[in-house]
Structure formats: structure tokens, C-alpha cells
Design a protein around this motif. Structure first.
Motif, PDB file in Angstrom:
ATOM      1  N   THR A 110     -20.160  -2.528  12.750  1.00  0.00           N
ATOM      2  CA  THR A 110     -18.782  -2.149  12.236  1.00  0.00           C
ATOM      3  C   THR A 110     -18.546  -3.496  12.615  1.00  0.00           C
ATOM      4  O   THR A 110     -18.642  -4.565  13.018  1.00  0.00           O
ATOM      5  N   LYS A 111     -17.323  -3.805  11.578  1.00  0.00           N
ATOM      6  CA  LYS A 111     -16.638  -5.415  11.815  1.00  0.00           C
ATOM      7  C   LYS A 111     -15.289  -5.421  13.006  1.00  0.00           C
ATOM      8  O   LYS A 111     -14.806  -6.233  13.067  1.00  0.00           O
ATOM      9  N   GLU A 112     -15.446  -3.989  13.289  1.00  0.00           N
ATOM     10  CA  GLU A 112     -14.211  -4.733  14.342  1.00  0.00           C
ATOM     11  C   GLU A 112     -14.590  -5.459  16.014  1.00  0.00           C
ATOM     12  O   GLU A 112     -15.810  -5.455  16.229  1.00  0.00           O
ATOM     13  N   ASN A 113     -13.635  -6.007  15.987  1.00  0.00           N
ATOM     14  CA  ASN A 113     -13.904  -7.051  16.956  1.00  0.00           C
ATOM     15  C   ASN A 113     -13.148  -6.235  18.268  1.00  0.00           C
ATOM     16  O   ASN A 113     -12.844  -7.193  19.013  1.00  0.00           O
ATOM     17  N   ALA A 114     -13.370  -5.376  18.509  1.00  0.00           N
ATOM     18  CA  ALA A 114     -13.441  -3.999  19.878  1.00  0.00           C
ATOM     19  C   ALA A 114     -13.971  -2.999  19.838  1.00  0.00           C
ATOM     20  O   ALA A 114     -14.623  -2.944  19.007  1.00  0.00           O
ATOM     21  N   VAL A 115     -14.281  -2.681  21.538  1.00  0.00           N
ATOM     22  CA  VAL A 115     -15.289  -1.238  21.386  1.00  0.00           C
ATOM     23  C   VAL A 115     -14.630  -0.521  21.904  1.00  0.00           C
ATOM     24  O   VAL A 115     -13.888  -0.930  23.578  1.00  0.00           O
ATOM     25  N   THR A 116     -14.235   0.615  21.831  1.00  0.00           N
ATOM     26  CA  THR A 116     -14.444   1.481  23.485  1.00  0.00           C
ATOM     27  C   THR A 116     -15.958   2.556  24.015  1.00  0.00           C
ATOM     28  O   THR A 116     -16.514   2.323  23.054  1.00  0.00           O
ATOM     29  N   ALA A 117     -15.090   1.960  25.433  1.00  0.00           N
ATOM     30  CA  ALA A 117     -16.486   2.540  26.206  1.00  0.00           C
ATOM     31  C   ALA A 117     -16.065   2.775  27.641  1.00  0.00           C
ATOM     32  O   ALA A 117     -15.087   2.403  27.697  1.00  0.00           O
ATOM     33  N   ALA A 118     -16.935   3.359  28.379  1.00  0.00           N
ATOM     34  CA  ALA A 118     -16.557   3.295  29.590  1.00  0.00           C
ATOM     35  C   ALA A 118     -15.325   4.353  29.733  1.00  0.00           C
ATOM     36  O   ALA A 118     -13.857   3.732  30.419  1.00  0.00           O
ATOM     37  N   GLY A 119     -14.669   4.761  28.541  1.00  0.00           N
ATOM     38  CA  GLY A 119     -13.061   5.535  28.983  1.00  0.00           C
ATOM     39  C   GLY A 119     -12.569   4.161  28.353  1.00  0.00           C
ATOM     40  O   GLY A 119     -11.106   4.551  28.977  1.00  0.00           O
ATOM     41  N   ARG A 120     -12.186   3.193  28.043  1.00  0.00           N
ATOM     42  CA  ARG A 120     -11.808   1.725  27.907  1.00  0.00           C
ATOM     43  C   ARG A 120     -11.774   1.486  26.505  1.00  0.00           C
ATOM     44  O   ARG A 120     -13.114   0.958  26.362  1.00  0.00           O
ATOM     45  N   THR A 121     -10.870   0.609  25.836  1.00  0.00           N
ATOM     46  CA  THR A 121     -10.839  -0.091  24.565  1.00  0.00           C
ATOM     47  C   THR A 121     -10.906  -1.934  25.224  1.00  0.00           C
ATOM     48  O   THR A 121      -9.994  -2.546  26.117  1.00  0.00           O
ATOM     49  N   PHE A 122     -12.036  -2.517  24.801  1.00  0.00           N
ATOM     50  CA  PHE A 122     -12.100  -3.694  24.945  1.00  0.00           C
ATOM     51  C   PHE A 122     -12.195  -4.405  23.645  1.00  0.00           C
ATOM     52  O   PHE A 122     -12.670  -4.040  23.001  1.00  0.00           O
ATOM     53  N   ILE A 123     -10.805  -6.085  24.017  1.00  0.00           N
ATOM     54  CA  ILE A 123     -10.379  -6.590  22.901  1.00  0.00           C
ATOM     55  C   ILE A 123     -11.841  -7.660  22.958  1.00  0.00           C
ATOM     56  O   ILE A 123     -12.356  -8.255  24.096  1.00  0.00           O
ATOM     57  N   TYR A 124     -12.112  -7.913  21.878  1.00  0.00           N
ATOM     58  CA  TYR A 124     -13.628  -9.192  22.105  1.00  0.00           C
ATOM     59  C   TYR A 124     -12.086 -10.753  22.468  1.00  0.00           C
ATOM     60  O   TYR A 124     -11.106 -11.101  21.487  1.00  0.00           O
ATOM     61  N   GLY A 125     -13.033 -11.038  23.703  1.00  0.00           N
ATOM     62  CA  GLY A 125     -12.154 -12.218  23.711  1.00  0.00           C
ATOM     63  C   GLY A 125     -12.238 -13.612  23.511  1.00  0.00           C
ATOM     64  O   GLY A 125     -12.129 -14.630  24.188  1.00  0.00           O
ATOM     65  N   LEU A 126     -12.302 -14.653  22.064  1.00  0.00           N
ATOM     66  CA  LEU A 126     -12.111 -15.785  21.827  1.00  0.00           C
ATOM     67  C   LEU A 126     -10.890 -15.435  21.583  1.00  0.00           C
ATOM     68  O   LEU A 126     -10.682 -15.381  19.696  1.00  0.00           O
ATOM     69  N   PRO A 127      -9.996 -16.459  22.530  1.00  0.00           N
ATOM     70  CA  PRO A 127      -8.654 -16.925  21.847  1.00  0.00           C
ATOM     71  C   PRO A 127      -8.398 -17.822  20.621  1.00  0.00           C
ATOM     72  O   PRO A 127      -7.959 -17.134  19.654  1.00  0.00           O
ATOM     73  N   GLU A 128      -9.653 -17.952  20.353  1.00  0.00           N
ATOM     74  CA  GLU A 128      -9.084 -19.047  18.961  1.00  0.00           C
ATOM     75  C   GLU A 128      -9.560 -17.848  17.476  1.00  0.00           C
ATOM     76  O   GLU A 128      -9.493 -18.543  16.706  1.00  0.00           O
ATOM     77  N   LEU A 129      -9.899 -16.662  18.051  1.00  0.00           N
ATOM     78  CA  LEU A 129     -10.186 -15.462  16.967  1.00  0.00           C
ATOM     79  C   LEU A 129      -9.646 -14.911  16.595  1.00  0.00           C
ATOM     80  O   LEU A 129      -8.311 -14.729  16.204  1.00  0.00           O
ATOM     81  N   GLN A 130      -8.499 -15.168  17.952  1.00  0.00           N
ATOM     82  CA  GLN A 130      -7.335 -13.019  17.937  1.00  0.00           C
ATOM     83  C   GLN A 130      -6.860 -13.077  18.444  1.00  0.00           C
ATOM     84  O   GLN A 130      -6.641 -12.244  20.544  1.00  0.00           O
ATOM     85  N   ARG A 131      -6.166 -14.443  19.446  1.00  0.00           N
ATOM     86  CA  ARG A 131      -4.792 -14.938  20.867  1.00  0.00           C
ATOM     87  C   ARG A 131      -4.068 -13.405  20.335  1.00  0.00           C
ATOM     88  O   ARG A 131      -3.730 -13.208  21.669  1.00  0.00           O
ATOM     89  N   GLU A 132      -3.579 -13.578  19.234  1.00  0.00           N
ATOM     90  CA  GLU A 132      -2.292 -11.691  19.150  1.00  0.00           C
ATOM     91  C   GLU A 132      -2.698 -10.681  19.638  1.00  0.00           C
ATOM     92  O   GLU A 132      -2.317  -9.671  20.699  1.00  0.00           O
ATOM     93  N   ALA A 133      -3.857 -10.105  19.800  1.00  0.00           N
ATOM     94  CA  ALA A 133      -4.293  -8.994  19.912  1.00  0.00           C
ATOM     95  C   ALA A 133      -5.027  -9.024  21.567  1.00  0.00           C
ATOM     96  O   ALA A 133      -4.746  -8.105  22.152  1.00  0.00           O
ATOM     97  N   ILE A 134      -5.297  -9.961  21.786  1.00  0.00           N
ATOM     98  CA  ILE A 134      -5.735 -10.775  23.369  1.00  0.00           C
ATOM     99  C   ILE A 134      -4.034  -9.902  24.327  1.00  0.00           C
ATOM    100  O   ILE A 134      -4.098  -9.549  25.132  1.00  0.00           O
ATOM    101  N   ARG A 135      -3.141 -10.965  23.158  1.00  0.00           N
ATOM    102  CA  ARG A 135      -1.768 -10.693  24.182  1.00  0.00           C
ATOM    103  C   ARG A 135      -2.449  -9.081  24.569  1.00  0.00           C
ATOM    104  O   ARG A 135      -0.142  -8.405  25.738  1.00  0.00           O
TER     105      ARG A 135
END
Length: 335
Positions: A110-135
Motif C-alpha cells: 500500500t501507498k498509505e502512510n497510515a497503519v490500522t492495528a491493535a484497534g488504533r490507526t497510526f499515522i507515520y510520524g515524519l513531520p517533514e512529510l505529513q505535518r498536517e496529518a500528524i496534527r
């Protein structure tokens, strides 16, 4: 949220290198109160008996149990342990989780920069890539250390669809990158005055950085050939990445400066930098040169700060609407 905000933080796995670095940062963060520091191996001991540099900074003891009433939970545990921890413990949904292991960094195919596992969705935390998604996120998967250094060297090219040729990377890391548990390759008597490569062309961080770069450009990202080295020092990562590119050196420098202008921790250096300039800081320094048809990008970070705990604090700042730099105005030790 403003500077008056106080965040209650818990640390799981506080006895290791990343846990210790997290403690050092959060103890001096103006917006954080540390609620507990958990450790299975050190429960009941004063924190400063394990992290001896913290004597005089805290009287906290390691806890063997969790305290559920926190705002954010940092998972500084080993690879594979974070997923098991979340499956075994009922963490309230409103508690934000920042995981420093590799457990939630990628989905296969997948190209998605997010993973859903253990009942939670984790956003990939590289601020220089996707700062607004992390916010806007509730949970963050902190990037790997080598992955951070290499991605920061290549993001501007991918963002312009200019990663069209194979990329070659060599990178060297300090002994703290191997974790605190003793191994034959981390003993001082072996590591001192020595260098060796490992996981040649097969490092696990290639998986996450390949997915990230592919998310930025429509054409297929070419192969990235990475040779990592163990260095005879404790902290820091230096990577050299090169690929065939039509940009001139001045054009490439302008591209990188424009891309990173909004990002406070990445600086394009006009002169060849030294690793000491980033050690003990959350900085990434980049140096760009053109040799023939090859664009050469040198990137360097502290593997425990921008490559781990510092980036986790940067992500926490974004999650809670704080200044991205809060608690991270750190100075390198030049001598």
C-alpha cells in the motif's frame, strides 16, 4: 493550545536508550508533566540509578505498572513488543499513543502512510512529510533512525517526481543504534577503532522509506541500494545518498531550501557539515553537491533524538497544538 497547556505523559520501556532520551527531553519540556516511567526490569529503582546523568534532575522511581490517567503514552519498547503491549493492555481511546518501534510503520502493498492495528490507526510520524496529518492524528508511528536520515535526503526529489534513477546510499551509525542490551558488536572492546557493515542491501528501514517515497510521486520509485555501517562512536548517523539527476547543484540547493523552508529542524548547509553539529540535537543537516551527472546528498542526524525520542516529542507537540520546537531547543556539543 498555548504555552500554559500541561500534558501528562507516560513512558513504557523507560530503561533503554530511547526511554532515557525521552526522559531527558520531557523533564525539561515546558508543557509536560511525567506521570510515570514504566520498566519491567527496573521496577522500584530510582530512575537516576539507571540513567545516571539524571541524578539531581528527578527523584522518580521506575514503575512496574501503568497509570491510565495520562494524555499521551510513549512506547519505547522493542520491535514486536509494542503491538503485544497494546493488545494486552486496555489503553483508553482518548490517550494518544506514540510508538517508537517498527510495529506500526508500514502496510505491505500500500501507498498509505497510515497503519490500522491493535484497534488504533497510526499515522507515520515524519513531520517533514505529513505535518498536517500528524496534527489531526490520535496515534503516531515514529520513523526509524536510518529511515529518517535517508528520507530527509530524498523527499524533495520525490515530491517533484524526480526520483527516476536508482539511488545508492551508504550510512554509518553509532553504537546506541543497536539498543542497550549487550551484544558482541556493541561491546566497547570490539566497537572501538573498528568499523563493519551489516544488513547489506537488506536493512529493515528500506521498507518504510520506499513506501513513503512512493506516496509522493506517480511514477515507480526506483531501487534504493543501502549499505549501513557500524561506527566506532556512540551517537549520530551520517548518510550519503546519490542518484543520476538533471538538476544543477544550484538548482538542487534551491529545490531543497524551498521544500524545507517551513520545517524548523532541517537545514541545507552551504559547507560540508560534521556529525558533531547535530549530536544531542533534533536537527538534520543536509549538504548537496553535483559530481558529474550524480546528485550527492549528505544527511546527518542524532539517531536518539531526531532519529527517535526527539522526533517523538516533535510529533507530540504537533498532536497537542504546541509549537513544534517546544522542548527541543537543544545545543550540540562541539568539543
Amino acid at each position: 493550545m498555548g504555552s500554559e497547556v500541561k500534558i501528562k505523559a507516560g513512558i513504557v520501556g523507560g530503561a533503554g536508550y530511547t526511554g532515557g532520551e525521552m526522559l531527558r527531553l520531557l523533564l525539561h519540556h515546558p508543557n509536560v508533566d511525567i506521570a510515570f516511567v514504566q520498566s519491567n526490569s527496573q521496577a522500584g529503582k530510582p530512575v537516576y540509578e539507571v540513567h545516571r546523568d539524571l541524578q539531581g534532575d528527578t527523584e522518580m522511581d521506575f514503575s512496574g505498572e501503568l497509570q491510565p490517567e495520562v494524555d499521551v503514552l510513549f512506547l519505547c519498547v522493542g520491535h514486536g513488543d509494542a503491538k503485544h503491549f497494546l493488545e494486552a493492555n486496555a489503553i483508553p481511546e482518548q490517550v494518544k499513543v506514540i510508538d517508537l518501534s517498527q510495529d506500526f510503520r508500514w502496510n505491505e502493498g500500500t501507498k498509505e502512510n497510515a497503519v490500522t492495528a491493535a484497534g488504533r490507526t497510526f499515522i507515520y510520524g515524519l513531520p517533514e512529510l505529513q505535518r498536517e496529518a500528524i496534527r489531526e492524528a490520535q496515534n503516531v508511528a515514529n520513523p526509524g533512525c536510518f529511515a529518517t536520515a535517508i528520507q530527509l535526503a530524498l523527499l524533495p526529489l520525490a515530491a517533484e517526481g524526480m526520483l527516476t534513477e536508482e539511488v545508492h546510499v551508504s550510512g554509518i551509525t553509532g553504537s546506541t543504534g543497536a539498543g542497550q542490551s549487550l551484544s558482541p558488536t556493541s561491546h566497547y572492546s570490539w566497537r572501538s577503532s573498528n568499523i563493519s557493515n551489516y544488513k547489506v542491501l537488506n536493512h529493515q528501514h528500506l521498507r518504510e522509506l520506499g513506501r513513503t517515497l512512493q506516496s509522493l510521486q506517480e511514477t515507480e520509485v526506483p531501487a534504493i541500494h543501502f549499505v549501513p555501517y557500524r561506527g566506532p562512536f556512540t551517537r549520530g548517523i551520517l548518510c550519503t545518498s546519490y542518484t543520476r539527476c538533471s538538476l544543477s547543484q544550484s538548482e538542487a540547493v534551491e529545490l531543497y531550501k524551498t521544500y524545507y523552508a517551513p520545517h524548523p529542524f532541517v537545514t541545507v548547509s552551504a559547507t560540508t557539515p560534521d556529525l558533531k553539529q547535530v549530536v544531542n540535537t533534533n536537527k538534520c543537516l543536509l549538504y548537496i553537491e553535483k559530481q558529474g551527472d550524480q546528485l550527492v546528498i549528505t544527511s546527518m542526524i542524532d539517531n536518539l533524538v531526531k532519529g527517535a525520542s526527539g522526533q517523538a516529542v516533535q510529533n507530540m507537540n504537533l498532536l497537542f497544538g504546541l509549537d513544534e520546537r517546544a522542548g527541543l531547543n537543544l545545543k550540540a556539543s562541539a568539543f
